[in-house]
Motif scaffolding. Structure first.
Motif, short mmCIF file in Angstrom:
data_model
loop_
_atom_site.label_atom_id
_atom_site.label_comp_id
_atom_site.label_asym_id
_atom_site.label_seq_id
_atom_site.Cartn_x
_atom_site.Cartn_y
_atom_site.Cartn_z
N TYR A 80 72.50 16.73 64.78
CA TYR A 80 71.97 15.49 64.19
C TYR A 80 71.16 15.91 62.82
O TYR A 80 71.21 15.38 61.68
CB TYR A 80 71.36 14.43 64.96
N THR B 85 78.95 20.62 63.41
CA THR B 85 78.52 19.80 62.35
C THR B 85 79.26 20.36 60.88
O THR B 85 79.60 19.10 60.30
CB THR B 85 77.01 20.11 62.02
N ILE C 296 79.01 11.20 61.81
CA ILE C 296 77.82 11.36 62.51
C ILE C 296 78.06 10.73 63.85
O ILE C 296 77.71 11.26 65.03
CB ILE C 296 76.48 10.83 62.12
#
Length: 253
Positions: free
Chosen positions: A80, A161, A167
């Motif tokens: 994140y 990622t 996301i």
């Protein structure tokens, strides 16, 4: 591969300077949850279930939760937090216009994720010590376990990622990869109680080895820790180049 140690350490230093400003608000977000598990299970369930495999249940579950605290510290940093810098703040794009390369950025980010792993794991061990869960001076080597496992989880998290287009997909990473390890890596009960195929699958997960090495060192059985510590070190060497390659491909496009 355009990688320099100096460049990677510069990126690590940049993250350290940012973290010093937000330390008091950032640390509790991944640290308090394992502590709540320790109180609920170690104190609550531990009052009924006194020992597991000859180990007081408080010590059994606390040593496993220390490894999971380290895992979550590294994973949140390189999923994140990294994605926000990459996709929303555009910080990564700005950084590779400086003398730092995409490889410097990736390795520096993984090193910083491993540092967060050491911070969270060590802070949890300090709390567990107050509960009497740490029984040996070999526990002073636990930051080594947290750093090695942090390298693995950071590299895997940053690789995801670099691949994910949204996301929202991190929910799958946590639901299908992180949470199953949290439940089936021997934190709460011995894996010998589960079917053999579950034990074999668990052996190939990094949290299983982090839990095993952490428990062995905290309880004064270092000979049982070396195999898992070596497994984590080898896995770190294998996975470390992956996010560097993927980030270069994504940032340079």
């Amino acid at each position: 591969m355009d990688l320099s140690v100096r460049g990677a350490l510069r990126f690590w230093q940049r993250n350290l300077l940012i973290f010093r400003r937000i330390f008091l608000t950032a640390l509790p977000e991944n640290f308090l949850e394992p502590v709540l598990y320790l109180v609920a299970l170690g104190v609550g369930l531990g009052s009924y279930l006194r020992e597991v495999d000859g180990i007081p249940y408080m010590a059994f579950v606390a040593t496993g939760l220390a490894a999971s605290a380290a895992m979550y510290g590294a994973t949140f940093e390189c999923t994140y937090n990294a994605y926000v810098q990459f996709a929303y703040d555009r910080a990564y794009e700005a950084i590779i216009t400086t003398p730092l390369s995409a490889e410097d950025l990736a390795v520096g980010e993984v090193l910083w994720g491993a540092t967060r792993s050491v911070l969270y794991g060590s802070a949890f061990v300090a709390v567990a010590t107050l509960f009497g869960a740490v029984q040996s001076l070999w526990a002073l080597l636990l930051p080594t376990v947290f750093f090695a496992s942090g390298l693995v989880f950071s590299a895997l998290g940053l690789a995801f990622t670099a691949l994910t287009p949204s996301i929202d997909l991190f929910t799958y990473y946590f639901s299908l990869w992180i949470t199953p390890q949290f439940m089936f890596s021997g934190i709460f009960f011995p894996l010998e109680a589960l079917p053999g195929w579950v034990q074999r699958v668990a052996w190939f997960t990094p949290l299983y080895h982090a839990v095993r090495a952490s428990r062995a060192l905290a309880l004064g059985n270092p000979s049982a820790a070396w195999e898992s510590l070596l497994w984590l070190a080898q896995a770190a060497l294998v996975f470390l180049p992956v996010p560097a390659v993927l980030l270069r491909r994504r940032l340079v496009q």
